[in-house]
Design a protein around this motif. Sequence first.
Motif, PDB file in Angstrom:
ATOM      1  N   UNK A   1     -25.568  -5.882   2.810  1.00  0.00           N
ATOM      2  CA  UNK A   1     -24.121  -5.625   2.919  1.00  0.00           C
ATOM      3  C   UNK A   1     -23.270  -6.868   2.691  1.00  0.00           C
ATOM      4  N   UNK A   2     -23.769  -8.032   3.093  1.00  0.00           N
ATOM      5  CA  UNK A   2     -23.013  -9.275   2.922  1.00  0.00           C
ATOM      6  C   UNK A   2     -23.491 -10.103   1.732  1.00  0.00           C
ATOM      7  N   UNK A   3     -24.395  -9.534   0.937  1.00  0.00           N
ATOM      8  CA  UNK A   3     -24.833 -10.148  -0.324  1.00  0.00           C
ATOM      9  C   UNK A   3     -25.382 -11.562  -0.105  1.00  0.00           C
TER      10      UNK A   3
ATOM     11  N   UNK B   1     -33.150 -13.490  14.587  1.00  0.00           N
ATOM     12  CA  UNK B   1     -31.911 -13.857  15.287  1.00  0.00           C
ATOM     13  C   UNK B   1     -30.781 -12.869  15.032  1.00  0.00           C
ATOM     14  N   UNK B   2     -31.007 -11.587  15.295  1.00  0.00           N
ATOM     15  CA  UNK B   2     -30.015 -10.559  15.047  1.00  0.00           C
ATOM     16  C   UNK B   2     -29.459 -10.027  16.363  1.00  0.00           C
ATOM     17  N   UNK B   3     -28.196  -9.694  16.370  1.00  0.00           N
ATOM     18  CA  UNK B   3     -27.577  -9.001  17.494  1.00  0.00           C
ATOM     19  C   UNK B   3     -27.630  -7.497  17.254  1.00  0.00           C
TER      20      UNK B   3
ATOM     21  N   UNK C   1     -29.772  -0.714   0.807  1.00  0.00           N
ATOM     22  CA  UNK C   1     -28.532  -1.410   0.445  1.00  0.00           C
ATOM     23  C   UNK C   1     -27.547  -1.511   1.600  1.00  0.00           C
ATOM     24  N   UNK C   2     -27.645  -0.641   2.605  1.00  0.00           N
ATOM     25  CA  UNK C   2     -26.727  -0.673   3.742  1.00  0.00           C
ATOM     26  C   UNK C   2     -27.333  -1.414   4.939  1.00  0.00           C
ATOM     27  N   UNK C   3     -28.357  -2.227   4.700  1.00  0.00           N
ATOM     28  CA  UNK C   3     -29.121  -2.781   5.803  1.00  0.00           C
ATOM     29  C   UNK C   3     -29.437  -4.262   5.628  1.00  0.00           C
ATOM     30  N   UNK C   4     -29.774  -4.886   6.757  1.00  0.00           N
ATOM     31  CA  UNK C   4     -30.477  -6.156   6.732  1.00  0.00           C
ATOM     32  C   UNK C   4     -31.973  -5.851   6.719  1.00  0.00           C
ATOM     33  N   UNK C   5     -32.708  -6.671   5.988  1.00  0.00           N
ATOM     34  CA  UNK C   5     -34.158  -6.517   5.879  1.00  0.00           C
ATOM     35  C   UNK C   5     -34.803  -7.878   6.045  1.00  0.00           C
TER      36      UNK C   5
ATOM     37  N   UNK D   1     -38.600  -6.021   9.660  1.00  0.00           N
ATOM     38  CA  UNK D   1     -37.482  -5.707  10.546  1.00  0.00           C
ATOM     39  C   UNK D   1     -36.343  -5.143   9.696  1.00  0.00           C
ATOM     40  N   UNK D   2     -35.740  -4.057  10.168  1.00  0.00           N
ATOM     41  CA  UNK D   2     -34.659  -3.397   9.432  1.00  0.00           C
ATOM     42  C   UNK D   2     -33.516  -3.104  10.391  1.00  0.00           C
ATOM     43  N   UNK D   3     -32.301  -3.485  10.012  1.00  0.00           N
ATOM     44  CA  UNK D   3     -31.122  -3.226  10.830  1.00  0.00           C
ATOM     45  C   UNK D   3     -30.031  -2.587   9.980  1.00  0.00           C
ATOM     46  N   UNK D   4     -29.542  -1.451  10.435  1.00  0.00           N
ATOM     47  CA  UNK D   4     -28.431  -0.776   9.761  1.00  0.00           C
ATOM     48  C   UNK D   4     -27.131  -1.508  10.090  1.00  0.00           C
ATOM     49  N   UNK D   5     -26.281  -1.706   9.060  1.00  0.00           N
ATOM     50  CA  UNK D   5     -25.010  -2.421   9.236  1.00  0.00           C
ATOM     51  C   UNK D   5     -23.861  -1.452   8.964  1.00  0.00           C
TER      52      UNK D   5
END
Length: 294
Positions: free
Chosen positions: A120-122, A138-140, A253-257, A267-271
């Motif tokens: 999401x933040x490229x 280090x994810x919130x 594409x909508x996530x951190x990986x 690890x996968x986080x939806x943003x």
Amino acid sequence: MPLIESQGRFVTPVIIEQQPLMMLVDSGAGSTALSQRTAAALHLDEDQTRSVRVNGVGGEMGTQHPVVLHSIHFGSMRLENFDVLTSNIVRPEQENDASSAVGLLGADLLSRFDVEFDFPNHRLTLYRVSSCSGRFVPWNGPYDAFIAGRTAKKAFIIPVVLNGSTVRALVDTGSNISSVSREGAAAAGVDEQTLASEPGGSFFGSRGAAVIAHKHSFQIMIVGASTFRNARIFVQDSSFPGTDMLLGMDFLRWRKLWLSYSTNQVFIQYIPRVRPNPAPEPLPGGPGSTGQTG
């Protein structure tokens, strides 16, 4: 490093033979590769001491001698005398597009780090990781963590549930769509008669091979803690050795990986955020999904 969207996938700048070039970041590829046109323009020599069998979406693509890069800069890393493959990565209509990739970065380079993709933040970040275990990223906020399987080429495999059946999904940033093999679809209760009645078409794999597929709407798709209903996924005629599914950029594409090559974890986080360039139709994990929890 910047991630720049191009034809539904993400590329990043590297320097090869002192030339700035754009390369697709392809977690599903075992080997780094350049287009044949780029390899010829850089006057790269073949490594006649090695012969490599090339595979990709669409099947086996033959055996070749790799070419030798005298130097490649990727992030803070500089490698010399590095062997890469050549392939028809760029389709003819894309060859004059400056944003198109002229090659792909595979696990032979990526696995020297832990790699964080913030789509999401490229942004692409490379980490040197040692003595880490558990949920160390280090994810919130909430995120999914998988103890991953690995292919012989170091790509990551995580479980995905389709219609109650668990399939083995390759985490593939090189594919702009998610797809499942006919065998994987059959395990999820999709028979040949059903597929024959559904829309067909073709798309291109990361190495330029045309792939025939049908689009099927799976009643339920579960990835980690996230559940999606009526997930439209392509069912390929091709098989994926050792896996059943490619989890591609329509989901990621909508996530951190975070790909942890050091600990065999994913690890996968939806943003959740405003999306300036939404997909033209709901895709798994995109606008229109239901039951998103993380």
